[in-house]
Design an enzyme around this catalytic site. Structure first.
Site, PDB file in Angstrom:
ATOM      1  N   PHE A   1      44.978 -18.339 -14.572  1.00 49.79           N
ATOM      2  CA  PHE A   1      45.863 -17.724 -13.761  1.00 49.79           C
ATOM      3  C   PHE A   1      45.062 -17.563 -12.209  1.00 49.79           C
ATOM      4  CE2 PHE A   1      50.056 -15.148 -14.064  1.00 49.79           C
ATOM      5  CZ  PHE A   1      50.650 -15.916 -14.946  1.00 49.79           C
TER       6      PHE A   1
ATOM      7  N   HIS B   1      57.761 -10.796  -3.943  1.00 53.88           N
ATOM      8  CA  HIS B   1      57.782 -10.533  -5.223  1.00 53.88           C
ATOM      9  C   HIS B   1      57.216  -9.138  -5.620  1.00 53.88           C
ATOM     10  CE1 HIS B   1      56.769 -11.606  -9.212  1.00 53.88           C
ATOM     11  NE2 HIS B   1      55.499 -11.480  -8.981  1.00 53.88           N
TER      12      HIS B   1
ATOM     13  N   HIS C   1      55.169 -14.516  -3.643  1.00 52.26           N
ATOM     14  CA  HIS C   1      54.633 -15.167  -4.328  1.00 52.26           C
ATOM     15  C   HIS C   1      54.977 -16.660  -4.272  1.00 52.26           C
ATOM     16  CE1 HIS C   1      54.465 -17.271  -8.617  1.00 52.26           C
ATOM     17  NE2 HIS C   1      54.139 -16.110  -8.968  1.00 52.26           N
TER      18      HIS C   1
ATOM     19  N   ARG D   1      47.542  -8.624  -4.780  1.00 54.55           N
ATOM     20  CA  ARG D   1      47.471  -8.343  -6.452  1.00 54.55           C
ATOM     21  C   ARG D   1      47.205  -9.871  -6.918  1.00 54.55           C
ATOM     22  NH1 ARG D   1      50.837  -8.973 -10.824  1.00 54.55           N
ATOM     23  NH2 ARG D   1      52.900  -9.219  -9.667  1.00 54.55           N
TER      24      ARG D   1
ATOM     25  N   GLU E   1      53.535 -18.255 -12.290  1.00 52.11           N
ATOM     26  CA  GLU E   1      52.360 -18.951 -12.087  1.00 52.11           C
ATOM     27  C   GLU E   1      51.603 -19.341 -13.201  1.00 52.11           C
ATOM     28  OE1 GLU E   1      50.037 -16.630  -9.266  1.00 52.11           O
ATOM     29  OE2 GLU E   1      48.213 -16.544 -10.571  1.00 52.11           O
TER      30      GLU E   1
ATOM     31  N   GLN F   1      53.566  -8.724  -1.232  1.00 46.77           N
ATOM     32  CA  GLN F   1      53.213  -9.848  -1.878  1.00 46.77           C
ATOM     33  C   GLN F   1      54.187 -10.954  -1.905  1.00 46.77           C
ATOM     34  OE1 GLN F   1      51.752 -10.810  -6.277  1.00 46.77           O
ATOM     35  NE2 GLN F   1      49.989 -11.136  -4.851  1.00 46.77           N
TER      36      GLN F   1
ATOM     37  N   ARG G   1      47.143 -15.538  -4.609  1.00 45.71           N
ATOM     38  CA  ARG G   1      48.777 -15.911  -4.255  1.00 45.71           C
ATOM     39  C   ARG G   1      48.878 -15.949  -2.867  1.00 45.71           C
ATOM     40  NH1 ARG G   1      51.908 -12.343  -8.730  1.00 45.71           N
ATOM     41  NH2 ARG G   1      51.694 -13.807 -10.172  1.00 45.71           N
TER      42      ARG G   1
ATOM     43  N   LEU H   1      61.947 -16.552  -9.557  1.00 48.45           N
ATOM     44  CA  LEU H   1      60.569 -16.798  -9.898  1.00 48.45           C
ATOM     45  C   LEU H   1      60.279 -18.124 -10.783  1.00 48.45           C
ATOM     46  CD1 LEU H   1      57.610 -15.657  -9.176  1.00 48.45           C
ATOM     47  CD2 LEU H   1      57.664 -14.829 -11.779  1.00 48.45           C
TER      48      LEU H   1
END
Ligand SMILES: Cc1cc2nc3c(=O)[nH]c(=O)nc-3n(C[C@H](O)[C@H](O)[C@H](O)COP(=O)(O)OP(=O)(O)OC[C@H]3O[C@@H](n4cnc5c(N)ncnc54)[C@H](O)[C@@H]3O)c2cc1C
Length: 571
Positions: free
Chosen positions: A113, A342, A231, A377, A244, A229, A275, A241
């Site tokens: 990730f 996001h 994304h 994050r 990821e 955030q 991100r 979405l």
């Protein structure tokens, strides 16, 4: 009047984990949710949950990656708690029945990730949130004698006693419209984020910032609200979405020239940089004319090099999303994506036990700001945050309740909330006799709010745009006080709830914009084109927003640094 040791508002992962912990500690618990618990937004979580469980990993490495990902704004004591407790929490989930993916050797499989130095994301295909949420719900059933469930109840206000402590809530039964007071020795907010203040967003329609706004109205400070955030991979058509996990499995990003442009921005981590970095890179490509699509508005995410069998097994939900919402078979052709709203890194300021500055009020999960995410994050750290701090809040609240008497609660707020709802239902649809602009529909105001936030308070920000956003939010607040709804009934009146939620979203939006104007530097998700550098000397601090009279007041609090001194962030 229902009375409980621990009253939990929200039945997503944070709320259910808190309820389980409080029940196991012997407290009488109630969990209350505006939707059926397994429809909570946590059900959408896809790619996985981080924990240093591989032999090649160590929780300190996870903690360092998280600190770096946060652009050094995260509080390192809280990050140490989260990362050191992560392996135990994931093993606990496994033991209670979460069917994490296993590799050929029979070990828990881990995927890569963003921002992580090793593979450390445990997963259940791309339905990890759903898998965990259903197992926790099942566990709560086992504790049914201690845990009362109020499903489809909507909290309208938090209550405070004469000594200033939180002593319960006022809530509306969505099915009947009946309003009731709940008294509690401790209340835990687990109401999720505020993504619906933006449009488009990856967040469900129910993610409207209720808990953040309710705590703010009660006097609890909000922290890191400017950190929103975006994304990197959301569908251009509607903001849905694409996890990821796709890039974790090997998918790459391509611009209109077919170039794997992340080489320019993050040569070491490429598509798996954090991100904020990837979203900015994509946005730069789009703004500089190298986007794909009719108007150059997107970027290609290409997953065709991943073996089809693996994609169909490990990413089956996004295969369906691609087909159903973009008409693309992602196993055979690239899909067009762009950065989209996001997650809210900010929220109700808490300590590592979930306690806020208001006695008896706790917060955990996306509604809270501990702060473990700081300026940005890392993917797969939110599920972890919900579970670790949900559990800790549940345990702490249960222990506190053991030495307390049940607080006395008055009906005053109940009457105010009933009157507010009656007034809302009775609002006219036409302009009054004195003239003035005609009132607008709640949905129109919400749409303008979302578009404004997405235009001015997004990946790139600057003073004039932020000021414009603040002006619009202020006007929309005024308009919302006259906005009308169509449904005048009592049974499942979602219109009424929508009008109340609009107020919560406007509070959140105002706090976000005020904090973004205040922070005159670029850090994490806050990139100011007029202040493009990070400035540790002046801005290595949290921005706290507190309600002062009618409006937000700004103050600062220090960032806790334990072992990792701030340094330049490179991926
Ligand atoms: C599409 C998507 C995929 C994601 N994938 C991942 C991932 O793979 N890994 C990861 O770590 N994170 C992921 N995230 C982020 C993560 O899913 C969320 O941050 C997290 O699930 C939030 O959980 P929560 O318990 O705090 O809140 P939620 O799950 O949002 O629950 C909020 C609860 O509060 C209740 N509630 C709210 N307001 C009221 C009110 N007024 N009255 C009564 N009840 C109320 C709701 O009914 C609900 O039960 C993803 C997010 C999205 C949008």
């Amino acid at each position: 009047m229902p009375s409980h040791d621990v009253l939990i508002i929200g039945a997503g992962l944070a709320g259910q984990r808190a309820a389980l912990a409080a029940a196991q500690a012997g407290a009488s618990v109630a969990i209350l949710s505006k939707v059926h618990p397994v429809r909570s937004h946590s059900v959408a979580a896809a790619g996985g949950i981080n924990a240093a469980i591989s032999v090649a990993d160590d929780w300190r490495s996870h903690a360092y990656d998280t600190v770096k990902g946060s652009d050094f704004l995260g509080d390192q004591d809280a990050i140490e708690v989260m990362c050191s407790e992560a392996p135990g929490e994931v093993m606990h989930l496994e033991h209670i029945g979460v069917t994490f993916h296993r590799n050929e050797k029979g070990e828990l499989d881990l995927r890569a990730f963003g921002g992580a130095s090793v593979k450390r994301t445990a997963y259940v295909a791309d339905i990890t949130g759903q898998a965990i949420l259903h197992v926790l719900y099942e566990q709560l059933m086992k504790h049914h004698e201690q845990v009362d469930r109020y499903e489809e109840w909507f909290v309208t206000s938090l209550l405070r006693d004469d000594a200033g402590a939180c002593c319960g809530v006022v809530a509306r039964d969505v099915r009947s419209g009946r309003m009731e007071v709940f008294s509690a020795k401790n209340t835990i907010l687990a109401c999720g984020g505020a993504g619906q203040a933006y449009s488009p967003t990856t967040n469900a329609l129910i993610v409207t910032g209720d808990g953040i706004a309710q705590a703010y109205r009660l006097g609890a400070p909000l922290m890191d609200m400017e950190m929103v955030q975006y994304h990197p991979t959301t569908l251009v058509e509607n903001g849905l979405l694409i996890t990821e996990g796709a890039r974790g499995e090997g998918a790459v990003l391509l611009n209109a020239e077919g170039e794997r442009f992340m080489e320019k921005y993050a040569p070491n981590k490429m598509e798996l940089a954090s991100r904020d970095v990837v979203s900015r890179a994509e946005q730069t490509e789009i703004l500089e004319g190298r986007g794909v699509g009719t108007h150059g508005e997107g970027i290609y995410l290409d997953i065709t090099m991943v073996p089809r069998k693996r994609t169909l097994e490990a990413l089956r939900e996004i295969v369906n999303i691609g087909k159903d919402f973009a008409g693309v078979d992602i196993t055979r052709e690239p899909i067009m994506i762009r950065p989209g709203q996001h997650y809210i890194m900010g929220g109700v300021k808490t300590d590592v036990d979930g306690a806020t500055s208001v006695p008896g009020l706790y917060a955990a999960g996306e509604v809270a700001c501990v702060s473990v995410h700081g300026g940005n994050r890392l993917g797969a750290n939110s599920l972890l945050d919900t579970l670790i701090f949900g559990r800790r809040a549940g345990e702490h609240a249960a222990a506190r309740a053991a030495s307390m008497a049940m607080p006395a609660v008055s009906d005053e707020q109940l009457h105010e909330d009933v009157a507010l709802i009656d007034g809302l239902i009775a609002r006219p649809r036409e302009a009054g006799a004195g003239g003035g602009p005609a009132p607008r529909r709640v949905s129109e105001i919400k749409a303008e709010l979302g578009e404004t936030m997405n235009q001015y308070v997004a990946v790139y920000r600057e003073q004039a745009g932020l000021e414009k956003a603040l002006e619009v939010v202020q006007r929309l607040r005024e308009e919302s006080e006259r906005a009308y709804i169509d449904d005048r009934g009592t049974v499942f009146n979602q219109d009424v709830l929508g009008a109340i939620e609009l107020g919560y979203m406007l509070d959140c939006a105002q706090a976000i914009v005020v904090a973004a104007i205040e922070r005159k530097e670029s850090r994490g998700a806050q990139f100011r084109t007029d202040y493009p550098e990070r400035n540790d000397e002046q801005w290595l601090k949290h921005i706290d927003i507190t309600l002062n009279g009618d409006g937000p007041a700004v103050s600062y609090s220090p960032v806790t640094i334990t072992q990792w001194q701030p340094e330049e962030r490179k991926y």
